[in-house]
Design an enzyme around this catalytic site. Structure first.
Site, PDB file in Angstrom:
ATOM      1  CB  SER A 112      -0.938  -0.041   1.216  1.00 45.41           C
ATOM      2  OG  SER A 112      -1.928   0.948   1.111  1.00 45.41           O
ATOM      3  CG  ASN A 113      -0.445   4.627  -1.304  1.00 46.99           C
ATOM      4  OD1 ASN A 113      -1.077   5.442  -0.648  1.00 46.99           O
ATOM      5  ND2 ASN A 113      -0.987   3.937  -2.310  1.00 46.99           N
ATOM      6  NE  ARG A 114       5.922   6.903   3.926  1.00 47.94           N
ATOM      7  CZ  ARG A 114       6.283   6.275   5.050  1.00 47.94           C
ATOM      8  NH1 ARG A 114       5.478   6.291   6.104  1.00 47.94           N
ATOM      9  NH2 ARG A 114       7.429   5.637   5.109  1.00 47.94           N
TER      10      ARG A 114
END
Ligand code: CTP
Ligand code: CA
Length: 223
Positions: free
Chosen positions: A33-35
């Site tokens: 995933s990502n921030r």
């Protein structure tokens, strides 16, 4: 979900937004995933609702409450996001891609939890579909707004995406080194074919109000 409609320049219009990160499974307990926190997309959903639009938010996993009067559909992967976006955009006039879509997914997610061993490990990844480009292609009359998160050459990269994805507008922000992701303030540079506007550093709620007003203005001015 009960929706209420404010009076305003977007009254009678349906706006569909994507927001938050996507999650691409590796096995039943792990993902890529990502921030992205989803804060900018959620704030923009609230702003468009306040301008009179009917708003549907297609959201990846976030910890945020659904803005009042907004309908929300939860998704996890880019593939889910694509499916719901193509469906919900069918009766929309405005589509906004604020989601941080994972660019790659794991080729073959494992059915059982992967056990470690002493060897190095690598994952085979495939490109995910481009959601906003697919929506644009399916619905040529839709007013489509993208976001761009960049660590360098902001204007050049944002204008490149505006053209490649055939968007009507793109809102770009600097990311990395503590900027934008998971913060409560942001600054945006907004580009369209014939112009640009700077929205200087402010709370995401204030930036979302200005961006919502700019979207209403450019939607009104579209060919
Ligand atoms: N986007 C999308 N589907 C993807 C990737 C991106 O719909 N698979 C959308 C985002 O929601 C955003 C815009 O495209 O509105 C730009 O996303 P960004 O990640 O900045 O651009 P990419 O085209 O993925 O290019 P790169 O990450 O290589 O900079
Ligand atoms: Ca990307």
């Amino acid at each position: 979900v009960a929706q209420r409609f404010a009076d305003g320049p977007l009254r009678g219009l349906h706006a569909v937004l994507t927001a938050g990160p996507t999650r691409e499974p590796i096995d039943p307990v792990r993902y890529i995933s990502n921030r992205s926190s989803g804060k900018m997309g959620y704030a923009l959903a609230a702003s468009l609702q306040a301008l009179g639009a009917r708003v549907t938010l297609i959201s990846g996993p976030t910890n945020l409450p659904t803005p009042a009067g907004v309908a929300r559909v939860d998704v996890e992967t880019a593939a889910d996001l694509l499916e719901h976006s193509l469906q919900l955009a069918a009766d929309a006039q405005i589509f906004i891609g604020a989601a941080a879509v994972a660019d790659y997914r794991v080729d073959a997610p494992a059915d059982e939890k992967i056990k470690k061993n002493d060897a190095a490990m690598s994952l085979a990844l495939s490109r995910n579909p481009d959601v906003i480009a697919a929506v644009r292609e399916r619905y040529p009359d839709l007013f489509v707004v993208g976001f761009a998160a960049e660590t360098e050459k902001l204007a050049e990269h944002a204008r490149g995406k505006l053209e490649r994805k055939k968007l009507d507008m793109i809102a770009a922000n600097w990311v990395g080194r503590g900027r934008a992701f998971d913060r409560d303030d942001n600054a945006l540079s907004v580009f369209w074919a014939g112009g640009e506007r700077e929205l200087p550093q402010a709370s995401k709620a204030a930036i979302a109000r200005d961006l919502g007003a700019l979207i209403a203005e450019r939607y009104g001015a579209r060919a």
